[in-house]
Scaffold this motif. Structure first.
Motif, PDB file in Angstrom:
ATOM      1  N   SER A 105       0.814  -1.229   0.000  1.00 27.04           N
ATOM      2  CA  SER A 105       0.000   0.000   0.000  1.00 27.04           C
ATOM      3  C   SER A 105       0.841   1.270   0.000  1.00 27.04           C
ATOM      4  O   SER A 105       0.502   2.262   0.643  1.00 27.04           O
ATOM      5  CB  SER A 105      -0.965   0.008   1.189  1.00 27.04           C
ATOM      6  N   VAL A 106       1.958   1.238  -0.721  1.00 28.74           N
ATOM      7  CA  VAL A 106       2.797   2.430  -0.867  1.00 28.74           C
ATOM      8  C   VAL A 106       2.219   3.252  -2.021  1.00 28.74           C
ATOM      9  O   VAL A 106       2.095   2.748  -3.134  1.00 28.74           O
ATOM     10  CB  VAL A 106       4.268   2.052  -1.164  1.00 28.74           C
ATOM     11  N   PRO A 107       1.839   4.513  -1.773  1.00 29.85           N
ATOM     12  CA  PRO A 107       1.293   5.340  -2.860  1.00 29.85           C
ATOM     13  C   PRO A 107       2.329   5.549  -3.963  1.00 29.85           C
ATOM     14  O   PRO A 107       3.511   5.752  -3.693  1.00 29.85           O
ATOM     15  CB  PRO A 107       0.970   6.676  -2.175  1.00 29.85           C
ATOM     16  N   MET A 108       1.847   5.479  -5.208  1.00 29.94           N
ATOM     17  CA  MET A 108       2.713   5.650  -6.379  1.00 29.94           C
ATOM     18  C   MET A 108       2.015   6.533  -7.395  1.00 29.94           C
ATOM     19  O   MET A 108       0.786   6.608  -7.410  1.00 29.94           O
ATOM     20  CB  MET A 108       2.973   4.293  -7.050  1.00 29.94           C
ATOM     21  N   THR A 109       2.812   7.148  -8.271  1.00 31.86           N
ATOM     22  CA  THR A 109       2.232   7.893  -9.381  1.00 31.86           C
ATOM     23  C   THR A 109       1.827   6.916 -10.478  1.00 31.86           C
ATOM     24  O   THR A 109       2.226   5.741 -10.475  1.00 31.86           O
ATOM     25  CB  THR A 109       3.250   8.893  -9.970  1.00 31.86           C
ATOM     26  N   ASP A 110       1.069   7.428 -11.427  1.00 35.25           N
ATOM     27  CA  ASP A 110       0.792   6.655 -12.628  1.00 35.25           C
ATOM     28  C   ASP A 110       2.095   6.479 -13.401  1.00 35.25           C
ATOM     29  O   ASP A 110       3.069   7.195 -13.153  1.00 35.25           O
ATOM     30  CB  ASP A 110      -0.228   7.377 -13.510  1.00 35.25           C
ATOM     31  N   LEU A 111       2.091   5.577 -14.342  1.00 34.74           N
ATOM     32  CA  LEU A 111       3.272   5.380 -15.183  1.00 34.74           C
ATOM     33  C   LEU A 111       3.464   6.555 -16.129  1.00 34.74           C
ATOM     34  O   LEU A 111       2.496   7.114 -16.652  1.00 34.74           O
ATOM     35  CB  LEU A 111       3.143   4.093 -15.997  1.00 34.74           C
ATOM     36  N   SER A 112       4.724   6.931 -16.320  1.00 37.49           N
ATOM     37  CA  SER A 112       5.105   7.907 -17.337  1.00 37.49           C
ATOM     38  C   SER A 112       5.868   7.143 -18.408  1.00 37.49           C
ATOM     39  O   SER A 112       6.466   6.103 -18.137  1.00 37.49           O
ATOM     40  CB  SER A 112       6.022   8.979 -16.748  1.00 37.49           C
ATOM     41  N   TYR A 113       5.874   7.687 -19.597  1.00 42.62           N
ATOM     42  CA  TYR A 113       6.528   7.010 -20.721  1.00 42.62           C
ATOM     43  C   TYR A 113       7.528   7.945 -21.395  1.00 42.62           C
ATOM     44  O   TYR A 113       7.270   9.135 -21.536  1.00 42.62           O
ATOM     45  CB  TYR A 113       5.481   6.534 -21.729  1.00 42.62           C
ATOM     46  N   ASP A 114       8.659   7.378 -21.788  1.00 46.86           N
ATOM     47  CA  ASP A 114       9.667   8.076 -22.588  1.00 46.86           C
ATOM     48  C   ASP A 114      10.299   9.278 -21.884  1.00 46.86           C
ATOM     49  O   ASP A 114      10.679  10.247 -22.532  1.00 46.86           O
ATOM     50  CB  ASP A 114       9.083   8.513 -23.942  1.00 46.86           C
ATOM     51  N   SER A 115      10.450   9.218 -20.545  1.00 46.48           N
ATOM     52  CA  SER A 115      11.134  10.313 -19.850  1.00 46.48           C
ATOM     53  C   SER A 115      12.642  10.168 -20.037  1.00 46.48           C
ATOM     54  O   SER A 115      13.173   9.062 -20.123  1.00 46.48           O
ATOM     55  CB  SER A 115      10.765  10.333 -18.368  1.00 46.48           C
ATOM     56  N   PHE A 116      13.328  11.294 -20.085  1.00 50.54           N
ATOM     57  CA  PHE A 116      14.756  11.291 -20.373  1.00 50.54           C
ATOM     58  C   PHE A 116      15.571  11.034 -19.111  1.00 50.54           C
ATOM     59  O   PHE A 116      15.232  11.515 -18.032  1.00 50.54           O
ATOM     60  CB  PHE A 116      15.183  12.633 -20.980  1.00 50.54           C
ATOM     61  N   GLY A 117      16.656  10.266 -19.245  1.00 50.39           N
ATOM     62  CA  GLY A 117      17.543   9.988 -18.127  1.00 50.39           C
ATOM     63  C   GLY A 117      18.956   9.735 -18.615  1.00 50.39           C
ATOM     64  O   GLY A 117      19.298  10.031 -19.768  1.00 50.39           O
ATOM     65  N   ALA A 118      19.758   9.156 -17.765  1.00 53.18           N
ATOM     66  CA  ALA A 118      21.178   8.955 -18.044  1.00 53.18           C
ATOM     67  C   ALA A 118      21.443   8.096 -19.275  1.00 53.18           C
ATOM     68  O   ALA A 118      22.471   8.241 -19.929  1.00 53.18           O
ATOM     69  CB  ALA A 118      21.872   8.331 -16.828  1.00 53.18           C
ATOM     70  N   ARG A 119      20.521   7.214 -19.592  1.00 49.03           N
ATOM     71  CA  ARG A 119      20.721   6.307 -20.725  1.00 49.03           C
ATOM     72  C   ARG A 119      19.787   6.625 -21.889  1.00 49.03           C
ATOM     73  O   ARG A 119      19.520   5.773 -22.722  1.00 49.03           O
ATOM     74  CB  ARG A 119      20.531   4.868 -20.257  1.00 49.03           C
ATOM     75  N   GLY A 120      19.259   7.843 -21.914  1.00 49.19           N
ATOM     76  CA  GLY A 120      18.346   8.232 -22.993  1.00 49.19           C
ATOM     77  C   GLY A 120      16.908   8.213 -22.508  1.00 49.19           C
ATOM     78  O   GLY A 120      16.626   8.561 -21.358  1.00 49.19           O
ATOM     79  N   ARG A 121      16.009   7.786 -23.356  1.00 49.83           N
ATOM     80  CA  ARG A 121      14.588   7.767 -23.008  1.00 49.83           C
ATOM     81  C   ARG A 121      14.218   6.435 -22.350  1.00 49.83           C
ATOM     82  O   ARG A 121      14.487   5.370 -22.896  1.00 49.83           O
ATOM     83  CB  ARG A 121      13.736   7.976 -24.245  1.00 49.83           C
TER      84      ARG A 121
END
Length: 142
Positions: A105-121
């Motif tokens: 029961s840990v609150p979480m956000t909805d999934l996001s797609y194609d966010s940028f990070g250290a290894r690209g999207r």
């Protein structure tokens, strides 16, 4: 040949109860505790959890803030968490993490797609908070 690669060694998070924090990161996030018995026995100032073979997250008790004298202003960093810590996992471990967090029961956000990070999207990502209010992001690239 000299290795000139920079690697992330550790991140320090301020926590109220290091044992409870280690339990959360073990059970809910799947990160193995390090020096937990040493901390419990008073032989280590804080426990950690292992992210991978090269990186750990130190779980620093807020009570230690007054002893942080290695750099001017270090004690004032207590209670000011970083914006968030991002964990990159393979897709199967990403899905397993989300399931464990849901089970606990840990609150979480909805999934996001194609966010940028250290290894690209990253294909998918989401955010959650630990019991001390530190924000974590989980993502996978594959």
């Amino acid at each position: 040949m000299t290795d000139h690669t920079t690697r992330l060694d550790h991140i320090v998070l301020w926590v109220r109860d290091p044992l409870a924090a280690a339990g959360f990161y073990d059970r809910a996030v799947g990160l193995e505790p390090v020096r937990l018995s040493d901390y419990s026995a008073g032989e280590a100032p804080f426990p950690s959890v292992r992210v991978n073979e090269e990186t750990i997250i130190d779980l620093m008790p807020l009570a230690m803030a007054e002893r942080m004298t290695m750099l001017p202003g270090a004690a004032q960093s207590s209670g000011h968490p970083v914006n968030h810590v991002c964990l990159s996992l393979p897709a199967d471990r990403f899905d397993a993490l989300r399931s464990r967090l849901e089970e606990q029961s840990v609150p979480m956000t909805d999934l996001s797609y194609d966010s940028f990070g250290a290894r690209g999207r990253a294909r998918r990502s989401f955010y959650f908070r630990d019991p001390d209010g530190n924000v974590c992001e989980a993502r996978h690239y594959d």
